[in-house]
Design an enzyme around this catalytic site. Structure first.
Site, mmCIF file in Angstrom:
data_model
loop_
_atom_site.group_PDB
_atom_site.id
_atom_site.type_symbol
_atom_site.label_atom_id
_atom_site.label_comp_id
_atom_site.label_asym_id
_atom_site.label_seq_id
_atom_site.Cartn_x
_atom_site.Cartn_y
_atom_site.Cartn_z
ATOM 1 N N ASP A 47 -11.875 -3.032 -35.391
ATOM 2 C CA ASP A 47 -11.440 -4.538 -35.579
ATOM 3 C C ASP A 47 -11.223 -4.942 -36.936
ATOM 4 O O ASP A 47 -11.745 -4.210 -37.862
ATOM 5 C CB ASP A 47 -12.535 -5.447 -35.152
ATOM 6 C CG ASP A 47 -12.607 -5.285 -33.649
ATOM 7 O OD1 ASP A 47 -11.987 -4.629 -33.021
ATOM 8 O OD2 ASP A 47 -13.377 -6.315 -33.157
ATOM 9 N N HIS A 92 -15.261 -1.064 -36.993
ATOM 10 C CA HIS A 92 -14.330 -2.036 -38.030
ATOM 11 C C HIS A 92 -13.774 -1.001 -38.951
ATOM 12 O O HIS A 92 -14.586 -0.361 -40.154
ATOM 13 C CB HIS A 92 -15.233 -3.194 -38.648
ATOM 14 C CG HIS A 92 -15.839 -3.900 -37.603
ATOM 15 N ND1 HIS A 92 -16.938 -3.569 -36.851
ATOM 16 C CD2 HIS A 92 -15.412 -5.127 -37.283
ATOM 17 C CE1 HIS A 92 -17.352 -4.627 -36.104
ATOM 18 N NE2 HIS A 92 -16.334 -5.552 -36.166
#
Ligand code: NI
Length: 318
Positions: free
Chosen positions: A126, A268
Site C-alpha cells: 500500500d 507498504h
C-alpha cells in the site's frame, strides 16, 4: 394492584419492555465497524448456508446483516460446493495482528478451487508508488518470478509513472488506494466517488487497463462505503506492521509466523526495511512451497468471483 386485569396488563407491559430491550425486533443492522479497523479476521468457527442467491445481492446482504449474528468480513473460509451462496457465522479470533475486529455478514459465491494443491500467497503493498523502495521490491519479485499487488495512492502516480508501468508490465496487479488516502468513512458519498474516480483514471492512464480492485485507506469502510464503491474491497489476513516496525527482521518474522495458504499479506512500499524484508521473504516462502500470485489470480484460482462492495481478506483452499 389487586385487580387481576391490572396484573395481566402490567405483566404484558413488562413482557413488551423485555422484548424491546433485548432487541427482539432487531430493527437496526449490526454494525460494529471501528473506523480504523484493519484486517478482517481470519478464523472461522462455523458456517451456515444461506438459501439466498447472489443475483439478489444487495438485498441479500442487507437482509443477512439484519438477521444474523456478527460474522467476519472475510469470505474465505467456506467449504461449500460451487455456486452456492453462503452466509458465514463466525466468532472472532483473538490475534495480536489485529487491532480490532470487524463484524458483519456478507454472502459470497464460490466456485471450484483450481489450485491443485499449490500453496498460494498474495503479497500486497500500500501507499506507493515509491521510486527506490518499489523498484527494489520489483527487483526481488523479478528475480524469483513472483508477482504482487500494489494499492497505489492516485496523487502519487503522476510522479512515479515509470515504476508503476514497470510493475504492471511485470504482471503485477495495480489496485486503487484512493486518490489522497483519506478514510472513506469520513467523506460524503460524492467525495468518496471522486477519490476513486480520480485514482483509477491516473492508474489506467499509465497501465492502459481498467482498475479492478481497491483497498480502503486505514482499512476504513462501513455500509455506506461498500454500497457506493464500484469495486471489491481487498483487505488482508497477515499484517506485517512494517509501517510500525521499520525493521526488516520484525517485518519478516511477522509475516513468516502468520502466513498460510491463501493469505493476503499487507506491506507498504514506502520503507527501505520493507524492501529488505521482501528480499528474504520471497525466496523463503518459495522454498516453503508458496507461489506468489496477484490478488485477482488468488481469488480466481480459489473460485471467487470478486464483487463490488464486498470485502475479501484471504482465499483458503477448499
Ligand atoms: Ni494506506
Amino acid at each position: 394492584m389487586n385487580c387481576p386485569v391490572s396484573k395481566k396488563v402490567f405483566s404484558l407491559l413488562l413482557c413488551i419492555c423485555f422484548l424491546v430491550l433485548t432487541g427482539c425486533g432487531n430493527t437496526s443492522p449490526v454494525d460494529n465497524h471501528p473506523e480504523n479497523d484493519g484486517a478482517a479476521s481470519s478464523e472461522l468457527s462455523s458456517a451456515t448456508t444461506s438459501t439466498t442467491e447472489s443475483t439478489t445481492e444487495s438485498t441479500t446482504e442487507s437482509t443477512t446483516e439484519l438477521t444474523t449474528e456478527p460474522t467476519t468480513e472475510d469470505s474465505s473460509f467456506l467449504t461449500s460446493e460451487s455456486s452456492t451462496t453462503f452466509t458465514e457465522l463466525t466468532s472472532e479470533k483473538t490475534s495480536t495482528e489485529l487491532t480490532s475486529e470487524k463484524t458483519s455478514a456478507q454472502t459470497v459465491t464460490r466456485g471450484p478451487d483450481t489450485s491443485g494443491g499449490q500453496k498460494l500467497v498474495a503479497l500486497t503493498f500500500d501507499d506507493g508508488p515509491h521510486s527506490s523502495v518499489t523498484n527494489r521490491i520489483l527487483d526481488t519479485l523479478e528475480k524469483h518470478g513472483a508477482k504482487a499487488t500494489f494499492f497505489v495512492v492516485g496523487n502519487r502516480v503522476g510522479s512515479y509513472k515509470k515504476v508503476l508501468k514497470r510493475a504492471h508490465d511485470m504482471g503485477c496487479e495495480i489496485g486503487s488506494h484512493t486518490w489522497s488516502h483519506q478514510n472513506l468513512t469520513k467523506l460524503t458519498v460524492p467525495q468518496m466517488k471522486e477519490e476513486m474516480k480520480k485514482s483509477v483514471k491516473a492508474i489506467s492512464d499509465v497501465t492502459g487497463e481498467p482498475v479492478k480492485l481497491m483497498r480502503p485507506p486505514e482499512g476504513g469502510y462501513n455500509d455506506v462505503v461498500k454500497k457506493n464503491l464500484d469495486y471489491p474491497l481487498i483487505m488482508w489476513s497477515v499484517d506485517s506492521k512494517d509501517w510500525k516496525h521499520r525493521n526488516a527482521k520484525k517485518d519478516y518474522d511477522a509475516v513468516m509466523s502468520a502466513v498460510f495458504d491463501g493469505a493476503i499479506i499487507l506491506m507498504h512500499d514506502l520503507y527501505p526495511a520493507t524492501a529488505d524484508a521482501v528480499e528474504k521473504l520471497v525466496p523463503d516462502l518459495i522454498a516453503k512451497g508458496y507461489k506468489f500470485v496477484t490478488v485477482s489470480e488468488l481469488m480466481e484460482i480459489r473460485g471467487y468471483t470478486l464483487q463490488k462492495g464486498k470485502t475479501y481478506s484471504s482465499a483458503r483452499p477448499h
